[in-house]
Design a protein around this motif. Structure first.
Motif, PDB file in Angstrom:
ATOM      1  N   GLU A  68     -40.158  50.663  51.370  1.00  0.00           N
ATOM      2  CA  GLU A  68     -38.842  51.189  51.755  1.00  0.00           C
ATOM      3  C   GLU A  68     -37.731  50.556  50.925  1.00  0.00           C
ATOM      4  O   GLU A  68     -36.786  51.228  50.531  1.00  0.00           O
ATOM      5  CB  GLU A  68     -38.626  51.001  53.253  1.00  0.00           C
ATOM      6  CG  GLU A  68     -39.513  51.931  54.057  1.00  0.00           C
ATOM      7  CD  GLU A  68     -39.144  52.026  55.517  1.00  0.00           C
ATOM      8  OE1 GLU A  68     -38.083  51.492  55.924  1.00  0.00           O
ATOM      9  OE2 GLU A  68     -39.915  52.664  56.268  1.00  0.00           O
ATOM     10  N   LEU A  69     -37.847  49.269  50.630  1.00  0.00           N
ATOM     11  CA  LEU A  69     -36.850  48.614  49.768  1.00  0.00           C
ATOM     12  C   LEU A  69     -36.906  49.185  48.350  1.00  0.00           C
ATOM     13  O   LEU A  69     -35.859  49.371  47.713  1.00  0.00           O
ATOM     14  CB  LEU A  69     -37.070  47.106  49.749  1.00  0.00           C
ATOM     15  CG  LEU A  69     -36.740  46.378  51.052  1.00  0.00           C
ATOM     16  CD1 LEU A  69     -37.159  44.915  50.969  1.00  0.00           C
ATOM     17  CD2 LEU A  69     -35.263  46.505  51.394  1.00  0.00           C
ATOM     18  N   GLU A  70     -38.121  49.490  47.870  1.00  0.00           N
ATOM     19  CA  GLU A  70     -38.264  50.113  46.547  1.00  0.00           C
ATOM     20  C   GLU A  70     -37.591  51.481  46.522  1.00  0.00           C
ATOM     21  O   GLU A  70     -36.916  51.831  45.551  1.00  0.00           O
ATOM     22  CB  GLU A  70     -39.742  50.261  46.184  1.00  0.00           C
ATOM     23  CG  GLU A  70     -40.440  48.970  45.863  1.00  0.00           C
ATOM     24  CD  GLU A  70     -41.947  49.132  45.745  1.00  0.00           C
ATOM     25  OE1 GLU A  70     -42.471  50.260  45.951  1.00  0.00           O
ATOM     26  OE2 GLU A  70     -42.618  48.118  45.450  1.00  0.00           O
ATOM     27  N   VAL A  71     -37.778  52.249  47.591  1.00  0.00           N
ATOM     28  CA  VAL A  71     -37.154  53.575  47.673  1.00  0.00           C
ATOM     29  C   VAL A  71     -35.636  53.448  47.635  1.00  0.00           C
ATOM     30  O   VAL A  71     -34.955  54.145  46.875  1.00  0.00           O
ATOM     31  CB  VAL A  71     -37.607  54.340  48.942  1.00  0.00           C
ATOM     32  CG1 VAL A  71     -36.760  55.589  49.156  1.00  0.00           C
ATOM     33  CG2 VAL A  71     -39.084  54.693  48.860  1.00  0.00           C
ATOM     34  N   LEU A  72     -35.090  52.546  48.437  1.00  0.00           N
ATOM     35  CA  LEU A  72     -33.631  52.367  48.467  1.00  0.00           C
ATOM     36  C   LEU A  72     -33.096  51.912  47.115  1.00  0.00           C
ATOM     37  O   LEU A  72     -32.031  52.367  46.676  1.00  0.00           O
ATOM     38  CB  LEU A  72     -33.245  51.394  49.569  1.00  0.00           C
ATOM     39  CG  LEU A  72     -33.448  51.908  50.991  1.00  0.00           C
ATOM     40  CD1 LEU A  72     -33.191  50.790  52.000  1.00  0.00           C
ATOM     41  CD2 LEU A  72     -32.568  53.109  51.284  1.00  0.00           C
ATOM     42  N   SER A  73     -33.819  51.046  46.447  1.00  0.00           N
ATOM     43  CA  SER A  73     -33.403  50.587  45.121  1.00  0.00           C
ATOM     44  C   SER A  73     -33.424  51.735  44.114  1.00  0.00           C
ATOM     45  O   SER A  73     -32.493  51.904  43.310  1.00  0.00           O
ATOM     46  CB  SER A  73     -34.324  49.463  44.653  1.00  0.00           C
ATOM     47  OG  SER A  73     -33.973  49.052  43.359  1.00  0.00           O
ATOM     48  N   ARG A  74     -34.469  52.556  44.181  1.00  0.00           N
ATOM     49  CA  ARG A  74     -34.574  53.709  43.282  1.00  0.00           C
ATOM     50  C   ARG A  74     -33.447  54.702  43.554  1.00  0.00           C
ATOM     51  O   ARG A  74     -32.835  55.250  42.631  1.00  0.00           O
ATOM     52  CB  ARG A  74     -35.942  54.382  43.450  1.00  0.00           C
ATOM     53  CG  ARG A  74     -36.186  55.535  42.519  1.00  0.00           C
ATOM     54  CD  ARG A  74     -37.618  56.065  42.618  1.00  0.00           C
ATOM     55  NE  ARG A  74     -38.126  56.162  43.978  1.00  0.00           N
ATOM     56  CZ  ARG A  74     -37.869  57.168  44.824  1.00  0.00           C
ATOM     57  NH1 ARG A  74     -37.100  58.170  44.450  1.00  0.00           N
ATOM     58  NH2 ARG A  74     -38.382  57.177  46.038  1.00  0.00           N
ATOM     59  N   VAL A  79     -28.169  57.321  42.301  1.00  0.00           N
ATOM     60  CA  VAL A  79     -26.754  57.549  42.642  1.00  0.00           C
ATOM     61  C   VAL A  79     -25.848  57.067  41.512  1.00  0.00           C
ATOM     62  O   VAL A  79     -24.920  57.768  41.109  1.00  0.00           O
ATOM     63  CB  VAL A  79     -26.383  56.868  43.981  1.00  0.00           C
ATOM     64  CG1 VAL A  79     -24.886  56.905  44.209  1.00  0.00           C
ATOM     65  CG2 VAL A  79     -27.118  57.526  45.137  1.00  0.00           C
ATOM     66  N   LYS A  80     -26.125  55.895  40.979  1.00  0.00           N
ATOM     67  CA  LYS A  80     -25.315  55.368  39.875  1.00  0.00           C
ATOM     68  C   LYS A  80     -25.340  56.303  38.670  1.00  0.00           C
ATOM     69  O   LYS A  80     -24.333  56.469  37.984  1.00  0.00           O
ATOM     70  CB  LYS A  80     -25.824  53.992  39.443  1.00  0.00           C
ATOM     71  CG  LYS A  80     -25.428  52.873  40.343  1.00  0.00           C
ATOM     72  CD  LYS A  80     -25.975  51.561  39.802  1.00  0.00           C
ATOM     73  CE  LYS A  80     -25.639  50.401  40.697  1.00  0.00           C
ATOM     74  NZ  LYS A  80     -26.213  49.136  40.197  1.00  0.00           N
ATOM     75  N   SER A  81     -26.484  56.922  38.434  1.00  0.00           N
ATOM     76  CA  SER A  81     -26.606  57.756  37.232  1.00  0.00           C
ATOM     77  C   SER A  81     -25.953  59.130  37.386  1.00  0.00           C
ATOM     78  O   SER A  81     -25.599  59.746  36.391  1.00  0.00           O
ATOM     79  CB  SER A  81     -28.080  57.911  36.845  1.00  0.00           C
ATOM     80  OG  SER A  81     -28.750  58.747  37.757  1.00  0.00           O
ATOM     81  N   TYR A  88     -19.034  55.107  43.605  1.00  0.00           N
ATOM     82  CA  TYR A  88     -20.382  54.618  43.829  1.00  0.00           C
ATOM     83  C   TYR A  88     -20.545  53.865  45.146  1.00  0.00           C
ATOM     84  O   TYR A  88     -21.466  54.133  45.905  1.00  0.00           O
ATOM     85  CB  TYR A  88     -20.811  53.737  42.650  1.00  0.00           C
ATOM     86  CG  TYR A  88     -22.000  52.881  42.963  1.00  0.00           C
ATOM     87  CD1 TYR A  88     -23.268  53.446  43.009  1.00  0.00           C
ATOM     88  CD2 TYR A  88     -21.852  51.537  43.236  1.00  0.00           C
ATOM     89  CE1 TYR A  88     -24.369  52.676  43.326  1.00  0.00           C
ATOM     90  CE2 TYR A  88     -22.949  50.770  43.548  1.00  0.00           C
ATOM     91  CZ  TYR A  88     -24.200  51.335  43.597  1.00  0.00           C
ATOM     92  OH  TYR A  88     -25.278  50.577  43.918  1.00  0.00           O
ATOM     93  N   GLU A  89     -19.673  52.923  45.417  1.00  0.00           N
ATOM     94  CA  GLU A  89     -19.846  52.074  46.605  1.00  0.00           C
ATOM     95  C   GLU A  89     -19.875  52.890  47.889  1.00  0.00           C
ATOM     96  O   GLU A  89     -20.786  52.755  48.697  1.00  0.00           O
ATOM     97  CB  GLU A  89     -18.741  51.011  46.678  1.00  0.00           C
ATOM     98  CG  GLU A  89     -18.763  50.015  45.534  1.00  0.00           C
ATOM     99  CD  GLU A  89     -20.014  49.155  45.515  1.00  0.00           C
ATOM    100  OE1 GLU A  89     -20.557  48.841  46.600  1.00  0.00           O
ATOM    101  OE2 GLU A  89     -20.465  48.808  44.410  1.00  0.00           O
ATOM    102  N   ASN A  90     -18.872  53.736  48.094  1.00  0.00           N
ATOM    103  CA  ASN A  90     -18.819  54.548  49.313  1.00  0.00           C
ATOM    104  C   ASN A  90     -19.965  55.539  49.367  1.00  0.00           C
ATOM    105  O   ASN A  90     -20.580  55.732  50.415  1.00  0.00           O
ATOM    106  CB  ASN A  90     -17.486  55.303  49.402  1.00  0.00           C
ATOM    107  CG  ASN A  90     -16.322  54.368  49.616  1.00  0.00           C
ATOM    108  OD1 ASN A  90     -16.468  53.300  50.179  1.00  0.00           O
ATOM    109  ND2 ASN A  90     -15.160  54.781  49.142  1.00  0.00           N
ATOM    110  N   SER A  96     -27.490  55.660  51.414  1.00  0.00           N
ATOM    111  CA  SER A  96     -28.422  54.649  51.908  1.00  0.00           C
ATOM    112  C   SER A  96     -28.701  54.849  53.398  1.00  0.00           C
ATOM    113  O   SER A  96     -29.856  54.788  53.843  1.00  0.00           O
ATOM    114  CB  SER A  96     -27.853  53.252  51.646  1.00  0.00           C
ATOM    115  OG  SER A  96     -28.707  52.267  52.157  1.00  0.00           O
ATOM    116  N   GLN A  97     -27.657  55.116  54.170  1.00  0.00           N
ATOM    117  CA  GLN A  97     -27.838  55.362  55.606  1.00  0.00           C
ATOM    118  C   GLN A  97     -28.675  56.616  55.850  1.00  0.00           C
ATOM    119  O   GLN A  97     -29.524  56.652  56.743  1.00  0.00           O
ATOM    120  CB  GLN A  97     -26.480  55.479  56.313  1.00  0.00           C
ATOM    121  CG  GLN A  97     -25.754  54.164  56.478  1.00  0.00           C
ATOM    122  CD  GLN A  97     -26.596  53.139  57.221  1.00  0.00           C
ATOM    123  OE1 GLN A  97     -27.196  53.422  58.250  1.00  0.00           O
ATOM    124  NE2 GLN A  97     -26.655  51.936  56.673  1.00  0.00           N
TER     125      GLN A  97
END
Length: 113
Positions: A68-74, A79-81, A88-90, A96-97
């Motif tokens: 799950e952490l890998e999924v969120l990181s991916r 999102v950044k790209s 990005y932050e908002n 993420s939620q």
């Protein structure tokens, strides 16, 4: 900067004279996107149910925190790209939620198998 042509001017004038049409067009776009999102979620749940079946057969825990952490990181990288608004932050907080909810629902479904 994009050049505005006569077609753009007509569309802008139409939206100014009838703002509900602009809202209606945007809502139509949302309807299409909602359909696509639901279709993709159904496909995703099909796959996570298959994974849940395999986990059950292999006597594995449903919860895989590392995954799950890998999924969120991916997802954060994605999102950044593609973040066109550079908010990005908002945007990342919201997405993420949403993903945490999707993964929770996947676990709930897997536990029912």
């Amino acid at each position: 900067m994009k050049e505005i042509n006569s077609e753009d001017n007509i569309e802008i004038c139409n939206e100014i004279s009838n703002p509900n049409k602009g809202i209606s067009n945007l809502r139509d776009q949302l309807d299409v996107l909602d359909y696509q999102i639901v279709e993709l979620l159904c496909n995703r749940f099909d796959v996570t149910n298959q994974i849940g079946q395999l986990k059950r057969d292999l006597k594995m825990d449903v919860l895989d925190q590392k995954r799950e952490l890998e999924v969120l990181s991916r997802i954060e990288t994605i999102v950044k790209s593609i973040d066109k608004n550079k908010s990005y932050e908002n945007l990342m907080d919201s997405i993420s939620q949403i993903y945490k909810s999707i993964m929770l629902e996947s676990r709930i479904q897997q536990n029912k198998l």
